[in-house]
Design a protein around this motif. Structure first.
Motif, mmCIF file in Angstrom:
data_model
loop_
_atom_site.group_PDB
_atom_site.id
_atom_site.type_symbol
_atom_site.label_atom_id
_atom_site.label_comp_id
_atom_site.label_asym_id
_atom_site.label_seq_id
_atom_site.Cartn_x
_atom_site.Cartn_y
_atom_site.Cartn_z
ATOM 1 N N ASN A 111 0.804 -1.149 -0.001
ATOM 2 C CA ASN A 111 -0.045 0.051 0.049
ATOM 3 C C ASN A 111 0.929 1.303 -0.083
ATOM 4 O O ASN A 111 0.389 2.517 -0.481
ATOM 5 C CB ASN A 111 -1.042 0.009 1.251
ATOM 6 N N ILE A 112 2.193 1.141 0.478
ATOM 7 C CA ILE A 112 2.891 2.336 0.595
ATOM 8 C C ILE A 112 3.436 2.561 -1.048
ATOM 9 O O ILE A 112 3.965 1.660 -1.446
ATOM 10 C CB ILE A 112 4.139 2.293 1.295
ATOM 11 N N SER A 113 3.173 3.821 -1.641
ATOM 12 C CA SER A 113 3.563 4.083 -2.938
ATOM 13 C C SER A 113 4.658 5.277 -2.901
ATOM 14 O O SER A 113 4.491 6.296 -2.224
ATOM 15 C CB SER A 113 2.426 4.348 -3.833
ATOM 16 N N LEU A 114 5.669 4.970 -3.536
ATOM 17 C CA LEU A 114 6.925 5.918 -3.851
ATOM 18 C C LEU A 114 7.204 6.061 -5.320
ATOM 19 O O LEU A 114 7.889 5.016 -5.971
ATOM 20 C CB LEU A 114 8.053 5.503 -3.124
ATOM 21 N N LYS A 115 6.747 6.962 -5.867
ATOM 22 C CA LYS A 115 6.861 7.134 -7.159
ATOM 23 C C LYS A 115 7.503 8.463 -7.854
ATOM 24 O O LYS A 115 7.109 9.294 -7.025
ATOM 25 C CB LYS A 115 5.566 6.898 -7.982
ATOM 26 N N SER A 116 8.193 8.514 -8.806
ATOM 27 C CA SER A 116 8.549 9.799 -9.341
ATOM 28 C C SER A 116 7.660 10.325 -10.222
ATOM 29 O O SER A 116 6.969 9.623 -11.023
ATOM 30 C CB SER A 116 9.703 9.493 -10.167
ATOM 31 N N THR A 117 7.220 11.766 -10.094
ATOM 32 C CA THR A 117 6.267 12.279 -10.842
ATOM 33 C C THR A 117 6.394 12.648 -12.245
ATOM 34 O O THR A 117 5.604 13.292 -12.887
ATOM 35 C CB THR A 117 5.756 13.849 -10.141
ATOM 36 N N GLY A 118 7.736 12.157 -12.548
ATOM 37 C CA GLY A 118 8.049 12.408 -14.077
ATOM 38 C C GLY A 118 9.014 13.698 -14.088
ATOM 39 O O GLY A 118 9.789 13.688 -15.196
ATOM 40 N N ARG A 119 9.064 14.546 -13.218
ATOM 41 C CA ARG A 119 10.124 15.870 -13.424
ATOM 42 C C ARG A 119 11.367 15.155 -12.587
ATOM 43 O O ARG A 119 11.286 14.428 -11.603
ATOM 44 C CB ARG A 119 9.434 16.766 -12.597
ATOM 45 N N ASP A 120 12.390 15.800 -12.747
ATOM 46 C CA ASP A 120 13.562 15.374 -11.829
ATOM 47 C C ASP A 120 13.521 15.679 -10.522
ATOM 48 O O ASP A 120 13.274 16.633 -10.190
ATOM 49 C CB ASP A 120 14.781 16.170 -12.727
ATOM 50 N N ASN A 121 14.022 14.555 -9.890
ATOM 51 C CA ASN A 121 13.823 14.451 -8.414
ATOM 52 C C ASN A 121 12.635 14.877 -7.799
ATOM 53 O O ASN A 121 12.821 15.433 -6.517
ATOM 54 C CB ASN A 121 15.142 15.366 -7.589
ATOM 55 N N LEU A 122 11.319 14.738 -8.241
ATOM 56 C CA LEU A 122 10.228 15.009 -7.676
ATOM 57 C C LEU A 122 9.839 13.935 -7.252
ATOM 58 O O LEU A 122 9.102 13.121 -8.303
ATOM 59 C CB LEU A 122 9.390 15.915 -8.445
ATOM 60 N N TYR A 123 9.218 13.252 -6.171
ATOM 61 C CA TYR A 123 8.533 12.030 -5.646
ATOM 62 C C TYR A 123 7.418 12.524 -5.059
ATOM 63 O O TYR A 123 7.229 13.438 -4.263
ATOM 64 C CB TYR A 123 9.594 11.409 -4.784
ATOM 65 N N THR A 124 6.710 11.333 -5.112
ATOM 66 C CA THR A 124 5.399 11.258 -4.203
ATOM 67 C C THR A 124 5.066 10.037 -3.283
ATOM 68 O O THR A 124 5.328 9.051 -3.982
ATOM 69 C CB THR A 124 4.173 11.526 -5.233
ATOM 70 N N ILE A 125 4.940 10.392 -2.240
ATOM 71 C CA ILE A 125 4.770 9.216 -1.191
ATOM 72 C C ILE A 125 3.205 9.102 -0.732
ATOM 73 O O ILE A 125 2.807 10.142 -0.161
ATOM 74 C CB ILE A 125 5.590 9.554 0.090
ATOM 75 N N ALA A 126 2.640 8.120 -0.948
ATOM 76 C CA ALA A 126 1.215 7.829 -0.798
ATOM 77 C C ALA A 126 0.879 6.612 0.221
ATOM 78 O O ALA A 126 1.667 5.703 -0.040
ATOM 79 C CB ALA A 126 0.332 8.013 -1.824
ATOM 80 N N PHE A 127 0.042 6.788 0.867
ATOM 81 C CA PHE A 127 -0.407 5.373 1.494
ATOM 82 C C PHE A 127 -1.920 5.489 1.730
ATOM 83 O O PHE A 127 -2.494 6.480 1.975
ATOM 84 C CB PHE A 127 0.104 5.325 3.094
ATOM 85 N N THR A 128 -2.643 4.280 1.847
ATOM 86 C CA THR A 128 -4.030 4.407 1.848
ATOM 87 C C THR A 128 -4.524 3.360 3.104
ATOM 88 O O THR A 128 -3.897 2.263 3.440
ATOM 89 C CB THR A 128 -4.774 3.687 0.445
#
Length: 526
Positions: free
Chosen positions: A120-137
């Protein structure tokens, strides 16, 4: 064209077979759809919390320290930390820090919790350099926020902590290597010094043995040539002195040097007679005839010597040129004596060179082995020394990098959107669930109806009977109670339509309620 027509007839036969067995569609739809609708509607609301962070790898000190310190690649560090963030040790830390571990009662539940966090923990790059998104449900909005916050903290602290840990580990390793190479260098120096002391008479300070040998031979030849040149000069001076002696006067009186008494032609005879008189005095008395004769001859020679000196001095006083000639002659004699001293020193040098060459010739057979061993020792010493100096340089670079790392971090994390506790649920997607349940209910009914129609087929056209029995059909006879059958079929059609309409109306009601709830949340939190 006939094949296409046959295919169409076959498809129509299949559809008619399913239509005849449409009661199975109603049964399946009522068995599956209500249960599925209830299950989807009873799913608890879940909340999704997320955070966006920007990893800044730009550093002011990095271009200034380029070439002075050991620099790591921040991009590689970030990629490594991102790829290992959801490892089991880190998931256990997240579970412990967010207090999720206290909700488990046994090892099985704990394992399920770890797997749930991993999924459920999601760590993904948003497509831009060194920009990350951390999400959890999670079904608890506060817990979702807490898990995201702990994951974010672990990413930041882990990157900085790993950087410092790697620097400390590298410094410790370099110090251990420096100590090891320092001991090896000391051993190499001792071996080399002992070897030089042992073969100091063979190994020259500069160059090789053969080069030193050739230099000694060259020096010896040069010394011999210098001796010959000096002897030639000496002979020339001697001839010149003899010529001056014959051309100046008729006297045999000459000054021995600038400070000694005058010498005459009678001096050697007087000296010989005195030696003879000494020998006779040892044997005879003064009254012996031989002794008396030698004494008379000695007195006569002394008188003649004194008279010659007297005449020489008188002539020198009356003739000034003779004094000048005597002075020149004295200078020539001084030069001759200087050349004699030079020849003596050169001969000593020649003997020294010759003795050194003789010693080297005696040891010339041992030279290749000794030089090979010396080359190996020097090579080992040079290699060890270069490694030691390189390690010292790397240690200084590591210390400087450590100080720079303390004063300024290479990687900086900027939180663009911090994690928040969501007020409206993000799932489950009930509309999608309702649609899937509706499709599954009708699709399963159609599949069962088709299967039964194939297992228990019903003949619809006369051509089907011909294809099964290979007999021609000459006519068709209608059922005697055809009206009753048509009425029954119409009743079944109405029941089927009502059944499908009720299922679809239930589906529509549920979807409408979900859309109303979504719009209500949108109005409340907008």
């Amino acid at each position: 064209m006939q094949d296409l027509q046959k295919t169409l007839e076959l498809v129509l036969d299949y559809l008619k077979g399913v239509w005849i067995k449409k009661r199975y569609v109603m049964v399946c739809s009522w068995l599956i759809c209500p249960i599925g609708f209830i299950y989807v509607a009873s799913l608890p609301d879940v909340y999704r919390s997320e955070a966006r962070i920007y990893v800044d790898t730009r550093s002011v000190l990095q271009p200034l320290l380029r070439g002075l310190t050991i620099q790591t690649n921040p991009q590689q560090e970030i990629a490594m930390m991102v790829s290992t963030l959801l490892s089991r040790p880190n998931l256990e830390i997240i579970a412990r820090e967010s207090d999720l571990d206290i909700t488990t009662k046994n090892a099985s539940q704990y394992e399920n919790l770890i797997k749930s966090l991993e999924n459920n923990i999601s760590l993904k790059s948003t497509g831009r350099d060194n920009l990350y998104t951390i999400a959890f449900t999670h079904k608890n909005s506060q817990m979702a926020k807490k898990v995201v916050q702990e994951t974010l903290d672990l990413l930041v602290e882990g990157t900085h902590g790993n950087s410092r840990k790697d620097t400390d580990t590298a410094s410790q390793f370099i110090e251990e290597q420096i100590a090891e190479y320092e001991a090896r260098l000391s051993t190499s120096e001792q071996r080399l010094a002992e070897f030089k002391r042992k073969y100091s008479d063979v190994l020259p300070n500069k160059g090789s043995f053969y080069q030193n040998f050739n230099e000694l031979e060259t020096a010896l030849e040069q010394t011999k040539l210098t001796i010959k040149e000096t002897e030639q000069q000496m002979n020339t001076l001697t001839n010149q002195i003899s010529g001056d002696k014959n051309s100046t006067d008729s006297f045999s009186v000459r000054p021995a040097d600038a400070t000694s008494n005058l010498t005459t032609r009678y001096d050697s005879r007087i000296e010989s007679l005195e030696e003879n008189l000494d020998q006779l005095s040892l044997k005879y008395t003064e009254l012996h005839p031989d002794v008396i004769e030698v004494n008379h001859l000695l007195e006569s020679l002394k008188k003649q010597r004194a008279q010659e000196i007297k005449d020489y001095l008188a002539d020198a006083g009356n003739n000034p040129d003779s004094e000048q000639v005597g002075s020149i002659s004295s200078e020539l004699r001084l030069e001759a004596k200087r050349l004699q001293s030079l020849i003596a020193s050169l001969e000593v040098r020649q003997q020294d060179y010759q003795s050194k060459i003789d010693v080297l010739k005696q040891k010339i057979d041992l030279v290749p082995q000794i030089e090979a061993e010396a080359t190996a020792l020097n090579r080992d010493y040079g290699s060890t020394k270069s490694k030691y100096e390189e390690l010292l340089s790397r240690k200084e670079s590591a210390d400087l990098a450590k100080k720079a790392d303390v004063s300024s971090e290479d990687v900086k994390f900027r939180v663009i959107d911090p994690p928040l506790a969501p007020l409206k649920p993000s799932g489950p997607k009930r509309i999608v669930g309702y649609t899937l349940v509706l499709f599954l209910g009708f699709a399963s009914g159609v599949a069962i109806a088709f299967l039964i129609s194939q297992l228990n087929p019903i003949l619809i056209r006369a051509s089907q009977l011909t294809s099964l029995t290979s007999y021609p059909v000459f006519g068709i006879v209608s059922h005697l109670n055809i009206e009753h059958i048509k009425k029954t079929n119409r009743t079944l059609l109405v029941v089927f339509v009502i059944s499908c309409a009720m299922i679809i109306s239930i589906y529509g009601s549920l979807v409408g309620a979900e859309i109303f709830q979504i719009n209500l949340y949108a109005r409340i939190f907008s």
